[in-house]
Design a protein around this motif. Structure first.
Motif, PDB file in Angstrom:
ATOM      1  N   LEU A  79       0.859  -1.194   0.000  1.00  0.00           N
ATOM      2  CA  LEU A  79       0.000   0.000   0.000  1.00  0.00           C
ATOM      3  C   LEU A  79       0.888   1.236   0.000  1.00  0.00           C
ATOM      4  O   LEU A  79       0.610   2.209  -0.684  1.00  0.00           O
ATOM      5  N   GLU A  80       1.986   1.173   0.772  1.00  0.00           N
ATOM      6  CA  GLU A  80       2.967   2.257   0.827  1.00  0.00           C
ATOM      7  C   GLU A  80       4.363   1.656   1.065  1.00  0.00           C
ATOM      8  O   GLU A  80       4.503   0.696   1.815  1.00  0.00           O
ATOM      9  N   VAL A  81       5.358   2.282   0.422  1.00  0.00           N
ATOM     10  CA  VAL A  81       6.759   1.954   0.725  1.00  0.00           C
ATOM     11  C   VAL A  81       7.471   3.289   0.905  1.00  0.00           C
ATOM     12  O   VAL A  81       7.174   4.246   0.188  1.00  0.00           O
ATOM     13  N   ASP A  82       8.387   3.362   1.859  1.00  0.00           N
ATOM     14  CA  ASP A  82       9.092   4.640   2.012  1.00  0.00           C
ATOM     15  C   ASP A  82      10.607   4.510   1.849  1.00  0.00           C
ATOM     16  O   ASP A  82      11.141   3.399   1.678  1.00  0.00           O
ATOM     17  N   ALA A  83      11.255   5.675   1.890  1.00  0.00           N
ATOM     18  CA  ALA A  83      12.675   5.789   1.541  1.00  0.00           C
ATOM     19  C   ALA A  83      13.585   5.042   2.510  1.00  0.00           C
ATOM     20  O   ALA A  83      14.755   4.819   2.226  1.00  0.00           O
ATOM     21  N   LYS A  84      13.047   4.662   3.673  1.00  0.00           N
ATOM     22  CA  LYS A  84      13.847   3.872   4.620  1.00  0.00           C
ATOM     23  C   LYS A  84      13.616   2.376   4.428  1.00  0.00           C
ATOM     24  O   LYS A  84      14.093   1.557   5.227  1.00  0.00           O
ATOM     25  N   GLY A  85      12.859   2.034   3.394  1.00  0.00           N
ATOM     26  CA  GLY A  85      12.586   0.611   3.154  1.00  0.00           C
ATOM     27  C   GLY A  85      11.472   0.073   4.023  1.00  0.00           C
ATOM     28  O   GLY A  85      11.280  -1.137   4.146  1.00  0.00           O
ATOM     29  N   ASN A  86      10.705   0.985   4.635  1.00  0.00           N
ATOM     30  CA  ASN A  86       9.545   0.536   5.418  1.00  0.00           C
ATOM     31  C   ASN A  86       8.407   0.156   4.469  1.00  0.00           C
ATOM     32  O   ASN A  86       8.217   0.785   3.433  1.00  0.00           O
ATOM     33  N   LEU A  87       7.657  -0.864   4.861  1.00  0.00           N
ATOM     34  CA  LEU A  87       6.527  -1.330   4.045  1.00  0.00           C
ATOM     35  C   LEU A  87       5.254  -1.308   4.873  1.00  0.00           C
ATOM     36  O   LEU A  87       5.246  -1.761   6.026  1.00  0.00           O
ATOM     37  N   ALA A  88       4.182  -0.783   4.267  1.00  0.00           N
ATOM     38  CA  ALA A  88       2.848  -0.880   4.879  1.00  0.00           C
ATOM     39  C   ALA A  88       1.958  -1.613   3.882  1.00  0.00           C
ATOM     40  O   ALA A  88       1.812  -1.171   2.741  1.00  0.00           O
ATOM     41  N   ASN A  89       1.428  -2.735   4.281  1.00  0.00           N
ATOM     42  CA  ASN A  89       0.526  -3.449   3.353  1.00  0.00           C
ATOM     43  C   ASN A  89      -0.497  -4.321   4.082  1.00  0.00           C
ATOM     44  O   ASN A  89      -1.097  -5.186   3.486  1.00  0.00           O
ATOM     45  N   TRP A  90      -0.675  -4.111   5.397  1.00  0.00           N
ATOM     46  CA  TRP A  90      -1.564  -5.065   6.077  1.00  0.00           C
ATOM     47  C   TRP A  90      -2.818  -4.458   6.668  1.00  0.00           C
ATOM     48  O   TRP A  90      -3.748  -5.196   7.000  1.00  0.00           O
ATOM     49  N   MET A  91      -2.878  -3.151   6.827  1.00  0.00           N
ATOM     50  CA  MET A  91      -4.127  -2.599   7.344  1.00  0.00           C
ATOM     51  C   MET A  91      -4.305  -1.138   7.014  1.00  0.00           C
ATOM     52  O   MET A  91      -3.339  -0.403   6.807  1.00  0.00           O
ATOM     53  N   VAL A  92      -5.571  -0.723   6.933  1.00  0.00           N
ATOM     54  CA  VAL A  92      -5.927   0.682   6.805  1.00  0.00           C
ATOM     55  C   VAL A  92      -6.864   0.963   7.983  1.00  0.00           C
ATOM     56  O   VAL A  92      -7.996   0.484   7.989  1.00  0.00           O
ATOM     57  N   PRO A  93      -6.352   1.678   9.009  1.00  0.00           N
ATOM     58  CA  PRO A  93      -7.157   1.847  10.222  1.00  0.00           C
ATOM     59  C   PRO A  93      -8.579   2.337   9.911  1.00  0.00           C
ATOM     60  O   PRO A  93      -8.758   3.247   9.112  1.00  0.00           O
ATOM     61  N   GLY A  94      -9.534   1.678  10.539  1.00  0.00           N
ATOM     62  CA  GLY A  94     -10.935   2.070  10.368  1.00  0.00           C
ATOM     63  C   GLY A  94     -11.580   1.531   9.113  1.00  0.00           C
ATOM     64  O   GLY A  94     -12.797   1.583   8.950  1.00  0.00           O
ATOM     65  N   LYS A  95     -10.771   0.996   8.188  1.00  0.00           N
ATOM     66  CA  LYS A  95     -11.344   0.543   6.916  1.00  0.00           C
ATOM     67  C   LYS A  95     -11.121  -0.935   6.667  1.00  0.00           C
ATOM     68  O   LYS A  95     -12.052  -1.685   6.361  1.00  0.00           O
ATOM     69  N   MET A  96      -9.879  -1.340   6.786  1.00  0.00           N
ATOM     70  CA  MET A  96      -9.538  -2.707   6.408  1.00  0.00           C
ATOM     71  C   MET A  96      -8.552  -3.251   7.431  1.00  0.00           C
ATOM     72  O   MET A  96      -7.437  -2.760   7.539  1.00  0.00           O
ATOM     73  N   VAL A  97      -8.979  -4.226   8.222  1.00  0.00           N
ATOM     74  CA  VAL A  97      -8.085  -4.817   9.223  1.00  0.00           C
ATOM     75  C   VAL A  97      -8.129  -6.344   9.089  1.00  0.00           C
ATOM     76  O   VAL A  97      -8.668  -7.034   9.943  1.00  0.00           O
ATOM     77  N   LEU A 109       6.690   6.807  -0.901  1.00  0.00           N
ATOM     78  CA  LEU A 109       6.657   7.992  -0.050  1.00  0.00           C
ATOM     79  C   LEU A 109       7.990   8.225   0.649  1.00  0.00           C
ATOM     80  O   LEU A 109       8.813   7.320   0.778  1.00  0.00           O
ATOM     81  N   GLN A 110       8.159   9.451   1.136  1.00  0.00           N
ATOM     82  CA  GLN A 110       9.319   9.747   1.965  1.00  0.00           C
ATOM     83  C   GLN A 110       9.185   9.015   3.303  1.00  0.00           C
ATOM     84  O   GLN A 110      10.137   8.495   3.835  1.00  0.00           O
ATOM     85  N   GLN A 111       7.943   8.984   3.798  1.00  0.00           N
ATOM     86  CA  GLN A 111       7.674   8.281   5.056  1.00  0.00           C
ATOM     87  C   GLN A 111       6.275   7.666   5.020  1.00  0.00           C
ATOM     88  O   GLN A 111       5.313   8.343   4.685  1.00  0.00           O
ATOM     89  N   CYS A 112       6.177   6.390   5.359  1.00  0.00           N
ATOM     90  CA  CYS A 112       4.870   5.719   5.358  1.00  0.00           C
ATOM     91  C   CYS A 112       3.923   6.371   6.358  1.00  0.00           C
ATOM     92  O   CYS A 112       4.344   6.835   7.418  1.00  0.00           O
TER      93      CYS A 112
END
Lengths: 216, 220
Positions: free
Chosen positions: A107-125, A157-160
């Motif tokens: 869903l998002e990747v940032d410049a530090k190699g962080n990955l977000a792909n498992w939840m969208v608070p309030g929408k998809m958990v 993104l620069q930051q997730c």
């Protein structure tokens, strides 16, 4: 093999396929990543690991065995030479660095190699399933995703902003527009997909990135 | 010792408020008839430990749909929309655990360990409230053991001593859970005499299995 790549997902899957080497043990996430094997050259055979407990995952052929499913719960098969094991062993393989490459969506990747792909608070958990272990333990983590979200916003993104799946885990991002590598210095644009200009990538990428001199 | 059990006897093994573990991955490897027995026994307020909450009509999903669960500990709830609905409505407590961590916590519970140190979840919401331990410069989370009063397993074949063989990807969490509960009940497709399973082929030794229920209710 590769004929005409008609949609973004095929472009992404075909490019990811080039990252895999003969004999690699590979775990593919649900959705787009499962298209990757369709684009492997004939002399590259990878061994697919299925987090629910086996290596040698194959496509469904013949009769359905209700006891044989892939990590998405879909009927599948096991190839000759494959092996079943329990969930503990499956994640020992994953966490212990015995999986060469994992390919998963983002869903998002940032410049530090962080990955977000498992939840969208309030929408998809839905829960993280095996994703957090995979990004922590696989030797190489490739995020295969469309460059922008459905609303047109950048996913690079620069930051997730979303809750993370893993911190500093991503090695490479493949989108329908470009290929980025994550380095200590941030994103490095390594390749433009065919027919895509550097200006287009700049316009559609929120994060700063270094351009590989070979592209300039 | 006779481990064979009928459906009627199965339903007497549950009490309200119990912690139950159930094998299975999206319903594959879940003892569906034991789940049905729990439903019929009208057990309530259970804490359920399972990889996922499967689907509304299969796996452990019906326990959620029929509101028998007060807390679930699982790695994935996305395929059973009722779990998410009850969670958002505040009717069901959900603890989401990375799948590999869930497996290790069950292992710890079953093997006498005080917990495990895993790098999974460091830097994410999973680390909240947990002790972080640095070993040789790398951060790990201390993840604590999980145990249950009853484990519900599904195997393909058992002998009357309870030695088990699983089939295909239906193995998943079952062998781990066999170690981590006070009472272990297995639903099997086939029952054979003691000695009919080669000891080399046994995947879960019978000493861990307390009760054997033969699918369809037939005892021999």
């Amino acid at each position: 093999m590769i004929s005409t790549l008609i949609n973004p997902k095929q472009i992404i899957a075909a490019r990811v396929a080039k990252e895999l080497s003969d004999g690699d043990v590979v775990n593919l996430g649900i959705g787009l990543p499962t298209m990757v094997p369709n684009f492997l050259p004939e002399d590259v055979n990878v061994i697919l690991q299925s987090e629910n407990g086996y290596i040698g995952l194959g496509p469904l052929e013949g009769d359905i065995d209700p006891d044989l499913v892939n990590a998405g719960g879909q009927p599948s098969s096991i190839l000759p030479g494959g092996a079943f094991f329990d969930s503990l062993f499956s994640f020992e393989l994953i966490r212990g660095g015995h999986v060469d490459v994992t390919v998963l969506g983002g869903l998002e990747v940032d410049a530090k190699g962080n990955l977000a792909n498992w939840m969208v608070p309030g929408k998809m958990v839905p829960g993280m399933g095996g994703a957090m272990d995979l990004v922590t333990g696989a030797k190489k983590v490739i995020v295969a995703m469309e460059h922008m979200a459905k609303n047109g916003s950048s996913k690079i993104l620069q930051q997730c902003r979303l809750p993370l799946t893993g911190k500093g885990v991503v090695d490479m991002i493949v989108t329908e527009l470009a290929v980025f590598r994550v380095t200590e210095a941030g994103f490095v644009l390594e390749e433009l997909q065919e027919g895509v200009s550097l200006e287009t990538v700049r316009e559609k990428t929120e994060a700063a990135f270094i351009v590989n001199p070979a592209l300039a | 010792m006779n481990k064979m059990i009928s459906m009627e006897e199965v339903s007497t093994l549950f009490t309200d408020g119990m912690t139950i573990m159930a094998g299975g991955f999206m319903g594959v490897g879940t003892p569906q008839e034991l789940v049905s027995a729990m439903l019929e026994a009208n057990v309530r307020d259970i804490t359920l430990i399972a990889n996922d909450t499967a689907f509304t009509e299969t796996g452990v999903g019906p326990l959620i749909v029929n509101r028998r669960v007060k807390k679930v500990i699982a790695s994935h709830i996305g395929t059973n929309p009722e779990t998410g609905r009850q969670m958002i409505a505040g009717e069901l407590e959900v603890e989401l655990v990375p799948q590999g961590t869930l497996a290790e916590r069950v292992r710890a519970g079953g093997s006498g360990l005080g917990g495990v140190l895993t790098p999974t979840g460091v830097g994410t919401v999973v680390e909240e409230g947990k002790e972080k331990i640095t070993v040789d410069g790398r951060e790990f989370l201390l993840e604590k053991p999980l145990r249950a009063e009853v484990a519900l397993l599904k195997a393909y074949k058992a002998d009357k001593a309870g030695n088990l063989i699983y089939h295909r990807s239906a193995r998943n969490f079952n062998p781990l859970m066999a170690l981590a509960a006070d009472t272990v009940i297995v639903q099997v497709e086939q029952i054979v005499e003691i000695g009919d399973i080669d000891p080399d082929e046994v995947m879960t030794p019978g000493i861990l299995v307390d009760k054997i229920f033969v699918q369809g209710g037939c005892q021999s």
